[in-house]
Scaffold this active site. Structure first.
Site, PDB file in Angstrom:
ATOM      1  N   GLU A 104       0.836  -1.285  -0.101  1.00 50.27           N
ATOM      2  CA  GLU A 104       0.034   0.291  -0.150  1.00 50.27           C
ATOM      3  C   GLU A 104       1.019   1.443   0.346  1.00 50.27           C
ATOM      4  O   GLU A 104       2.067   1.307   0.722  1.00 50.27           O
ATOM      5  CB  GLU A 104      -0.989   0.370   1.491  1.00 50.27           C
ATOM      6  CG  GLU A 104      -1.852  -0.526   1.056  1.00 50.27           C
ATOM      7  CD  GLU A 104      -3.291  -1.486   2.024  1.00 50.27           C
ATOM      8  OE1 GLU A 104      -4.104  -2.197   1.982  1.00 50.27           O
ATOM      9  OE2 GLU A 104      -1.904  -1.362   3.286  1.00 50.27           O
ATOM     10  N   CYS A 117       3.519   8.219   1.156  1.00 51.38           N
ATOM     11  CA  CYS A 117       3.973   7.455   1.482  1.00 51.38           C
ATOM     12  C   CYS A 117       4.524   6.070   1.279  1.00 51.38           C
ATOM     13  O   CYS A 117       3.314   5.547   0.899  1.00 51.38           O
ATOM     14  CB  CYS A 117       2.864   7.470   3.023  1.00 51.38           C
ATOM     15  SG  CYS A 117       3.416   6.150   3.992  1.00 51.38           S
ATOM     16  N   CYS A 124       7.148  -7.399   7.063  1.00 55.05           N
ATOM     17  CA  CYS A 124       8.011  -6.917   7.302  1.00 55.05           C
ATOM     18  C   CYS A 124       8.666  -7.404   8.537  1.00 55.05           C
ATOM     19  O   CYS A 124       7.810  -9.174   9.197  1.00 55.05           O
ATOM     20  CB  CYS A 124       7.822  -5.422   8.572  1.00 55.05           C
ATOM     21  SG  CYS A 124       8.984  -4.549   8.982  1.00 55.05           S
ATOM     22  N   CYS A 128       6.942  -5.105  15.382  1.00 54.14           N
ATOM     23  CA  CYS A 128       7.025  -4.445  16.407  1.00 54.14           C
ATOM     24  C   CYS A 128       6.204  -4.741  17.109  1.00 54.14           C
ATOM     25  O   CYS A 128       4.225  -4.729  15.943  1.00 54.14           O
ATOM     26  CB  CYS A 128       7.290  -2.794  15.527  1.00 54.14           C
ATOM     27  SG  CYS A 128       8.793  -2.225  15.325  1.00 54.14           S
ATOM     28  N   CYS A 131       2.315  -2.838  15.396  1.00 49.76           N
ATOM     29  CA  CYS A 131       2.285  -2.610  14.370  1.00 49.76           C
ATOM     30  C   CYS A 131       1.583  -3.618  13.631  1.00 49.76           C
ATOM     31  O   CYS A 131       1.692  -5.067  13.653  1.00 49.76           O
ATOM     32  CB  CYS A 131       3.656  -1.806  13.380  1.00 49.76           C
ATOM     33  SG  CYS A 131       3.456  -1.797  11.406  1.00 49.76           S
ATOM     34  N   CYS A 350      -0.873   6.134  10.012  1.00 50.20           N
ATOM     35  CA  CYS A 350       0.407   5.132  11.106  1.00 50.20           C
ATOM     36  C   CYS A 350       0.913   3.625  11.219  1.00 50.20           C
ATOM     37  O   CYS A 350      -0.489   3.945  12.057  1.00 50.20           O
ATOM     38  CB  CYS A 350       1.570   5.584  11.620  1.00 50.20           C
ATOM     39  SG  CYS A 350       1.826   7.593  11.163  1.00 50.20           S
TER      40      CYS A 350
HETATM   41  N1  SAH Z   1      10.103   0.572   9.377  1.00 52.71           N
HETATM   42  C1  SAH Z   1       9.726   2.305   9.170  1.00 52.71           C
HETATM   43  C2  SAH Z   1       8.801   2.188   8.821  1.00 52.71           C
HETATM   44  C3  SAH Z   1       7.160   2.472   9.515  1.00 52.71           C
HETATM   45  S1  SAH Z   1       6.050   2.572   9.421  1.00 52.71           S
HETATM   46  C4  SAH Z   1      10.061   2.555  10.655  1.00 52.71           C
HETATM   47  O1  SAH Z   1       9.565   1.648  11.969  1.00 52.71           O
HETATM   48  O2  SAH Z   1      10.357   3.790  11.400  1.00 52.71           O
HETATM   49  C5  SAH Z   1       5.764   4.697  10.419  1.00 52.71           C
HETATM   50  C6  SAH Z   1       5.669   4.531  11.753  1.00 52.71           C
HETATM   51  O3  SAH Z   1       4.392   4.638  12.178  1.00 52.71           O
HETATM   52  C7  SAH Z   1       7.033   4.430  12.414  1.00 52.71           C
HETATM   53  O4  SAH Z   1       7.585   5.097  13.201  1.00 52.71           O
HETATM   54  C8  SAH Z   1       5.916   3.526  14.020  1.00 52.71           C
HETATM   55  O5  SAH Z   1       7.106   2.773  14.776  1.00 52.71           O
HETATM   56  C9  SAH Z   1       4.926   4.014  13.234  1.00 52.71           C
HETATM   57  N2  SAH Z   1       4.152   3.366  13.460  1.00 52.71           N
HETATM   58  C10 SAH Z   1       3.896   1.839  13.829  1.00 52.71           C
HETATM   59  N3  SAH Z   1       2.437   1.150  13.711  1.00 52.71           N
HETATM   60  C11 SAH Z   1       1.988   2.077  14.126  1.00 52.71           C
HETATM   61  C12 SAH Z   1       0.721   2.111  14.581  1.00 52.71           C
HETATM   62  N4  SAH Z   1      -0.668   1.225  15.243  1.00 52.71           N
HETATM   63  N5  SAH Z   1      -0.388   3.280  15.603  1.00 52.71           N
HETATM   64  C13 SAH Z   1       0.481   4.106  15.010  1.00 52.71           C
HETATM   65  N6  SAH Z   1       1.769   4.369  15.103  1.00 52.71           N
HETATM   66  C14 SAH Z   1       2.641   3.180  14.884  1.00 52.71           C
END
Ligand code: SAH
Length: 374
Positions: A104, A117, A124, A128, A131, A350
């Site tokens: 996406e 974005c 991935c 985390c 996420c 995000c």
């Molecule tokens: N792998 C990269 C890009 C990820 S997405 C990274 O970790 O930075 C971009 C941002 O969204 C990251 O800061 C990630 O931690 C955050 N993120 C992930 N899941 C989320 C959620 N459920 N709510 C809010 N932010 C989230």
């Protein structure tokens, strides 16, 4: 022509990814084909600025070069499986990258500007805790061409007529960990900032990472783009649980990489992303610890209200708690913004991007690939 004379066979041209090749790769292709390397700039302009990938249409190139390019060119087009629009104007585009996987990209409009974005991986490995992409597992890295194709297809969809730029900022905050796919990411960063291609200023391209420390140093040495760090916790014990790659590259190492990035790019601040998870990382003590750890590093902080997804097990901190956390950081001299959730109604905010991922990693292996003990 006498019967013995033969038309020379053209040397068969090496395959060339039209969308994925940056200027260096195109120049190398030209040189190998016995052509002048400067034609690379013309090809970049045709492909990325005018949206022409049919080599016959590249009318300022010689007929023979057009023919050789046409023979060698591979054009990556991603079928658009879905395009959804939120009432707030945010649009999510779901692209098929192969029969099993879709990724996406999200267009986020803000007054006159639009941010795109991009995704860098189908899934991935970093897993985390909060996420949606991590929860799905991992299928594969995207190629440079598959990353650029997301941008190219949005850019040339005819949404806006020149001279309006369709997109003003690009952020690598979609599916995947961009620095875990650096080999494909690097040419894309070149294309984004090359005036012959997309010509984004160095302030308008942001790479976000969960903290792959050695690759942050490589990025600092090889590119001049904005860096965002998904910090989310200021104590190792908590960050180990939220962002498991912390067990490999703990806070001290990550903060060190942020310091080095800032000293290599003295005109920059590092963006710190901090997701606000109710009762997990949002107390006054967490704010104090964050201030302490960030001391001396030029940063600005984005507090991201947690965006829920089914089965996440987390909740968003209340607005008053987020605002209090922000106040504490600001009072300590740290520029701090609260990121307004965008595209929530279409699961485009995000951390909500899920696309379609054929996970190929059993749980144990997923952790092993992230360097985390299972
Ligand atoms: N792998 C990269 C890009 C990820 S997405 C990274 O970790 O930075 C971009 C941002 O969204 C990251 O800061 C990630 O931690 C955050 N993120 C992930 N899941 C989320 C959620 N459920 N709510 C809010 N932010 C989230």
């Amino acid at each position: 022509m006498s019967a013995t004379e033969r038309i020379p066979e053209p040397r068969s041209a090496r395959p060339l990814s039209l969308l994925g090749a940056d200027r260096a790769a195109l120049s190398a292709w030209m040189a190998a084909a016995g052509e002048a390397p400067f034609h690379a700039r013309q090809v970049l302009a045709w492909v990325h600025q005018r949206g022409i990938v049919d080599c016959d249409g590249m009318t300022d190139l010689s007929r023979s070069l057009r023919a050789r390019l046409a023979e060698a060119a591979v054009v990556t087009r991603l079928p658009l499986l879905a395009r959804e629009r939120d009432v707030d104007g945010t649009e999510k585009w779901l692209f098929e990258v192969d029969a099993q996987n879709g990724v996406e990209a999200v267009v986020i409009p803000d007054e006159e500007r639009r941010t795109l974005c991009l995704s860098t991986q189908a899934g991935c490995v970093l897993h985390c805790a909060f996420c949606a992409t991590g929860a799905q597992g991992f299928s594969r890295n995207l190629s440079s061409a598959e990353i650029v194709a997301q941008l190219w297809q949005v850019w040339h969809a005819g949404l806006f007529r020149a001279p309006l730029r369709p997109i003003h900022n690009v952020v690598f905050m979609g599916m995947g960990e961009p620095l875990a796919n650096y080999a494909a990411l690097s040419p894309v960063l070149h294309l984004l900032t090359d005036d012959c291609a997309y010509g984004f200023s160095k302030w308008r391209v942001t790479v976000s990472t969960a903290g792959l420390v050695p690759v942050i140093d490589r990025l600092a040495a090889e590119h001049d783009v904005a860096l965002a760090i998904s910090l989310h916790a200021a104590r190792d014990e908590l960050r180990d649980r939220l962002v498991p790659i912390n067990r490999v590259h703990p806070l001290d190492a990550l903060l060190g990489a942020m310091r080095r990035y800032a000293s290599r790019h003295p005109d920059r601040e590092v963006l710190v992303e901090y997701v606000m998870l109710d009762g997990v990382n949002d107390t006054p003590a967490d704010a104090r610890e964050l201030v302490r750890r960030l001391a001396g590093i030029p940063v600005k902080v984005n507090l991201i209200p947690f965006n829920p997804f089914p089965g996440s097990g987390f909740a968003r901190s209340p607005v008053a708690v987020i605002e209090d956390f922000q106040r504490r950081l600001i009072d300590s001299g740290i520029r701090t913004l609260i990121r307004r959730p965008r595209g929530e109604a279409i699961a485009a905010a995000c951390g909500q991007l899920a696309g379609r991922v054929a996970n190929r990693l059993p749980e144990r292996q997923r952790f092993a690939m992230a360097g985390v003990p299972a």
